[in-house]
Structures are given as C-alpha cells and as structure tokens.
Design a protein around this motif. Structure first.
Motif, mmCIF file in Angstrom:
data_model
loop_
_atom_site.group_PDB
_atom_site.id
_atom_site.type_symbol
_atom_site.label_atom_id
_atom_site.label_comp_id
_atom_site.label_asym_id
_atom_site.label_seq_id
_atom_site.Cartn_x
_atom_site.Cartn_y
_atom_site.Cartn_z
ATOM 1 N N ASN A 30 0.839 -1.193 0.000
ATOM 2 C CA ASN A 30 0.000 0.000 0.000
ATOM 3 C C ASN A 30 0.875 1.245 0.000
ATOM 4 O O ASN A 30 1.926 1.291 0.637
ATOM 5 C CB ASN A 30 -0.908 0.037 1.232
ATOM 6 N N GLN A 31 0.443 2.263 -0.695
ATOM 7 C CA GLN A 31 1.194 3.507 -0.746
ATOM 8 C C GLN A 31 0.958 4.291 0.534
ATOM 9 O O GLN A 31 -0.166 4.643 0.864
ATOM 10 C CB GLN A 31 0.773 4.318 -1.960
ATOM 11 N N ALA A 32 2.043 4.575 1.257
ATOM 12 C CA ALA A 32 1.940 5.261 2.537
ATOM 13 C C ALA A 32 2.230 6.751 2.420
ATOM 14 O O ALA A 32 1.699 7.555 3.172
ATOM 15 C CB ALA A 32 2.899 4.631 3.543
ATOM 16 N N ALA A 33 3.081 7.136 1.473
ATOM 17 C CA ALA A 33 3.421 8.542 1.267
ATOM 18 C C ALA A 33 3.893 8.727 -0.167
ATOM 19 O O ALA A 33 4.365 7.787 -0.799
ATOM 20 C CB ALA A 33 4.508 8.982 2.242
ATOM 21 N N ILE A 34 3.770 9.955 -0.653
ATOM 22 C CA ILE A 34 4.140 10.237 -2.037
ATOM 23 C C ILE A 34 4.675 11.658 -2.129
ATOM 24 O O ILE A 34 4.325 12.519 -1.323
ATOM 25 C CB ILE A 34 2.939 10.049 -2.981
#
Length: 76
Positions: A30-34
């Motif tokens: 899962n993407q946690a930060a971008i």
C-alpha cells in the motif's frame, strides 16, 4: 533529493520501502506517502510521519566538539 530519501534507512527498519520516484510503500504494497513532481510531500500513514520526525531528531543531534590539543612548552 527527494523528501523521503534521507529517511530511507529509518523507514526500511520499520518495513517501508522508498522507490526512485520518492513514494513510500508499506509491507503489504500500500502507498503510505508520495512526493509529487513539484516537490510537495503527502503522507497518508501517520507512522511514516512519526518515523521521519524521530530520524530527523537523531540527524539534528549536535556533534561533540573535539578537545583542544595541549601545547607542549619547549624550555631549554
């Protein structure tokens, strides 16, 4: 340099990975930060924020100053 690259080792200790685009992914994928193309960072996982803050405190810790060397008096 991307925002999360300097915290890469601290995030890796907690199971997060940082890719070349500056995105942070958790163990499940899962993407946690971008980070967008303008350099703005967005974080949806509060753990990432806490890990980065703790790592920044360690990086900002002042380094001890070296002790001055004693001068040897030459009397002769």
């Amino acid at each position: 340099m991307k925002v999360y690259e300097k915290y890469k080792s601290a995030l890796a200790k907690h199971g997060y990975t940082v890719d070349v685009d500056g995105c942070v992914w958790d163990e499940r994928g899962n993407q946690a930060a971008i980070e967008d193309r303008f350099g703005n960072a967005f974080c949806s996982d509060p753990n990432v924020t806490d890990i980065c803050k703790a790592a920044q405190v360690i990086m900002d810790k002042p380094k001890p100053k070296p002790k001055p060397k004693k001068k040897i008096d030459e009397e002769g």
